[in-house]
Design a protein around this motif. Structure first.
Motif, mmCIF file in Angstrom:
data_model
loop_
_atom_site.group_PDB
_atom_site.id
_atom_site.type_symbol
_atom_site.label_atom_id
_atom_site.label_comp_id
_atom_site.label_asym_id
_atom_site.label_seq_id
_atom_site.Cartn_x
_atom_site.Cartn_y
_atom_site.Cartn_z
ATOM 1 N N LEU A 1 3.517 -8.161 6.578
ATOM 2 C CA LEU A 1 3.800 -6.252 5.927
ATOM 3 C C LEU A 1 4.643 -5.760 5.924
ATOM 4 C CD1 LEU A 1 1.645 -4.712 8.387
ATOM 5 C CD2 LEU A 1 0.941 -5.163 6.957
ATOM 6 N N ASP A 2 6.514 -6.369 6.234
ATOM 7 C CA ASP A 2 7.347 -5.854 6.003
ATOM 8 C C ASP A 2 7.603 -6.262 4.072
ATOM 9 O OD1 ASP A 2 7.504 -4.098 7.661
ATOM 10 O OD2 ASP A 2 9.071 -5.104 9.258
ATOM 11 N N THR A 3 7.966 -7.766 4.645
ATOM 12 C CA THR A 3 8.208 -8.361 3.270
ATOM 13 C C THR A 3 7.081 -8.078 1.699
ATOM 14 O OG1 THR A 3 6.686 -10.376 4.095
ATOM 15 C CG2 THR A 3 9.604 -10.196 4.187
ATOM 16 N N ILE A 4 6.031 -7.493 2.128
ATOM 17 C CA ILE A 4 5.101 -7.534 1.152
ATOM 18 C C ILE A 4 5.557 -6.003 0.971
ATOM 19 C CG2 ILE A 4 3.025 -7.365 1.122
ATOM 20 C CD1 ILE A 4 1.552 -9.401 3.184
ATOM 21 N N LYS A 5 5.190 -5.348 1.904
ATOM 22 C CA LYS A 5 6.105 -3.948 1.213
ATOM 23 C C LYS A 5 7.023 -3.772 0.075
ATOM 24 C CE LYS A 5 6.784 0.964 3.027
ATOM 25 N NZ LYS A 5 6.791 1.592 4.802
ATOM 26 N N GLN B 1 -1.909 -0.223 -2.191
ATOM 27 C CA GLN B 1 -2.204 -1.506 -3.509
ATOM 28 C C GLN B 1 -2.047 -3.256 -3.152
ATOM 29 O OE1 GLN B 1 -0.817 0.323 -6.422
ATOM 30 N NE2 GLN B 1 -0.925 2.187 -6.051
ATOM 31 N N LYS B 2 -1.837 -3.287 -2.099
ATOM 32 C CA LYS B 2 -1.163 -4.391 -2.403
ATOM 33 C C LYS B 2 -1.637 -5.516 -1.333
ATOM 34 C CE LYS B 2 3.774 -4.302 -2.858
ATOM 35 N NZ LYS B 2 5.194 -3.983 -2.540
ATOM 36 N N ILE B 3 -2.295 -4.697 -0.223
ATOM 37 C CA ILE B 3 -3.347 -5.300 1.014
ATOM 38 C C ILE B 3 -4.806 -4.952 0.727
ATOM 39 C CG2 ILE B 3 -3.604 -5.281 3.241
ATOM 40 C CD1 ILE B 3 -1.009 -6.582 2.514
ATOM 41 N N PHE B 4 -5.588 -5.722 0.576
ATOM 42 C CA PHE B 4 -7.181 -5.649 0.745
ATOM 43 C C PHE B 4 -7.585 -5.837 2.037
ATOM 44 C CE2 PHE B 4 -5.338 -7.479 -3.759
ATOM 45 C CZ PHE B 4 -5.539 -6.407 -4.071
ATOM 46 N N ILE C 1 -16.111 -4.867 -8.001
ATOM 47 C CA ILE C 1 -14.966 -6.416 -8.708
ATOM 48 C C ILE C 1 -13.967 -5.466 -8.543
ATOM 49 C CG2 ILE C 1 -14.597 -8.166 -10.448
ATOM 50 C CD1 ILE C 1 -17.933 -7.591 -11.173
ATOM 51 N N CYS C 2 -13.315 -6.260 -8.234
ATOM 52 C CA CYS C 2 -11.694 -5.632 -7.625
ATOM 53 C C CYS C 2 -10.189 -6.243 -8.597
ATOM 54 C CB CYS C 2 -10.875 -5.445 -6.646
ATOM 55 S SG CYS C 2 -12.343 -4.264 -5.317
ATOM 56 N N LYS C 3 -9.496 -5.840 -9.069
ATOM 57 C CA LYS C 3 -8.509 -6.312 -9.601
ATOM 58 C C LYS C 3 -7.551 -7.153 -8.432
ATOM 59 C CE LYS C 3 -8.045 -4.070 -13.580
ATOM 60 N NZ LYS C 3 -7.457 -3.050 -14.762
ATOM 61 N N GLY C 4 -6.910 -7.908 -8.712
ATOM 62 C CA GLY C 4 -5.454 -8.794 -7.803
ATOM 63 C C GLY C 4 -4.415 -7.496 -7.725
ATOM 64 N N PHE C 5 -3.667 -8.009 -7.117
ATOM 65 C CA PHE C 5 -2.111 -7.510 -7.517
ATOM 66 C C PHE C 5 -1.339 -8.025 -8.034
ATOM 67 C CE2 PHE C 5 1.607 -5.488 -5.681
ATOM 68 C CZ PHE C 5 1.759 -4.087 -6.448
ATOM 69 N N TYR C 6 -0.868 -7.824 -9.185
ATOM 70 C CA TYR C 6 0.096 -7.486 -10.022
ATOM 71 C C TYR C 6 1.543 -7.752 -9.357
ATOM 72 C CZ TYR C 6 2.424 -9.511 -14.243
ATOM 73 O OH TYR C 6 3.095 -10.177 -15.338
ATOM 74 N N ASN C 7 2.332 -8.312 -8.979
ATOM 75 C CA ASN C 7 3.223 -8.005 -8.148
ATOM 76 C C ASN C 7 3.915 -9.660 -8.172
ATOM 77 O OD1 ASN C 7 5.226 -7.210 -6.145
ATOM 78 N ND2 ASN C 7 4.576 -6.645 -4.910
ATOM 79 N N LYS C 8 5.015 -9.565 -7.891
ATOM 80 C CA LYS C 8 6.436 -11.045 -7.179
ATOM 81 C C LYS C 8 5.563 -11.256 -6.056
ATOM 82 C CE LYS C 8 10.864 -12.407 -6.363
ATOM 83 N NZ LYS C 8 12.116 -11.619 -5.905
#
Length: 338
Positions: free
Chosen positions: A207-211, A226-229, A172-179
């Motif tokens: 990927l650029d905007t996520i980064k 940490q943002k890409i699963f 069980i993983c945690k999602g990413f707490y991000n804007k």
């Protein structure tokens, strides 16, 4: 950008009530102010004295699920506060669907009970020349084969199934707490949110905007890893539409309101879409436990239980019967379209 009425002729629909219509299994679709099922709530018998709304038009709700907009390539009746939009210029089905999307992006303007009947005609939309090229390269028709992969019918006998803790079956993983990153409609990375539809996808990104995205917009920012699963997992909403589960076949980013679940390494089993569909159905059976604002956060989920088909490996030990799960889904109609 141009006002909506530059592209469409708009008028009030036929304004009927289902209660005054004869509901039939195969008749004229009746469109209401709902936000699902293409707006269709039932089918009714055609009325000799009421002409249906024409085909190749959009239905736009101006109250209820305000600005829920659907394309209809068939004649239909409509209820209260449904407007009909017919293109003034030649538009393909794909272009009409694009305008549905564009109109619905203005829903936020009508929160808190505001109606759209007086102002929606002036909503700004792209002119035909401004429609992105990718719209014209997409096929609006999706054809499904209703045949099963396995012809044998398989019965379920849940009496022989065994209970497992979630942390026995899943990592069980945690999602990413991000804007949420800036949207890119032609990006190839889906954003999975706490929604009950569209396989959990609420937008597309690159990927650029996520980064570059961060919770506050300030540095330091979390690394992209940490943002890409990774793909091949099940995402479960732990907030909002709690308990909705979807299989993710490709890598994604997500909100912290989503728990990504991977098959536990101890089972030495790789998840596939058939096993995932079986598990998603069972996970969603638990949704009733999370009513009234309760959240299914990663701290709570390990203690939850899931009942699965099993096979005996020793006189006192059982393991999930992954092959049974896969075969059962393959025996269902439409499994060949998964």
């Amino acid at each position: 950008m141009v006002p909506l009425i530059d592209i469409f002729d708009v008028w009030y629909g036929v304004n009927l009530e289902v209660v005054n219509s004869e509901v039939v299994s195969a008749g004229i679709p009746f469109v209401s102010r709902q936000s699902v099922n293409n707006g269709v709530v039932c089918h009714v018998k055609k009325m000799d004295d009421v002409e249906p709304n024409p085909s190749h038009t959009l239905s736009i709700a101006v109250s209820g699920s305000v600005l829920s907009t659907f394309y209809h390539d068939y004649e239909y009746y409509s209820g209260r506060d449904i407007y009909v939009a017919k293109p003034k210029i030649k538009l393909t089905k794909e272009e009409m669907l694009y305008y549905c999307y564009v109109i619905e992006q203005n829903k936020y303007r009508y929160n808190y009970g505001r109606g759209a009947n007086k102002t929606f005609r002036s909503i700004l939309v792209p002119s035909k020349d401004e429609i992105p090229k990718y719209v014209r390269t997409k096929e609006a028709e999706i054809r499904f084969c209703n045949k099963p992969i396995i012809s044998n019918k398989i019965k379920l006998n849940t009496d022989s199934w065994k209970w497992f803790r979630y942390d026995e079956i899943f990592e069980i993983c945690k999602g990413f707490y991000n804007k949420k990153p800036e949207e890119n409609p032609i990006g190839d990375i889906p954003f999975i949110g706490a929604t009950d539809s569209n396989n959990g996808i609420t937008s597309m990104h690159d990927l650029d905007t996520i980064k570059d995205a961060s919770k506050t917009g300030d540095e330091p920012n979390a690394p992209l890893e940490q943002k890409i699963f990774k793909s091949n997992c099940i995402t479960v909403s732990n907030n909002g539409s709690v308990g909705y589960a979807f299989y993710q076949p490709k890598e994604f980013t997500c909100t912290h309101d989503v728990n990504p679940l991977y098959i536990h390494k101890k089972w030495n089993k790789e998840l596939n879409i058939y096993i995932a569909m079986f598990l998603c159905s069972l996970i969603e059976k638990e949704r009733f436990r999370w009513d009234y604002g309760r959240k299914w956060r990663p701290k709570r989920m390990p203690d939850s239980l899931i009942k699965l088909p099993v096979r005996k490996i020793t006189p006192n030990e059982y393991e999930p019967d992954w092959q049974f799960m896969e075969d059962y889904i393959k025996s269902l109609p439409y499994s060949s379209s998964l």
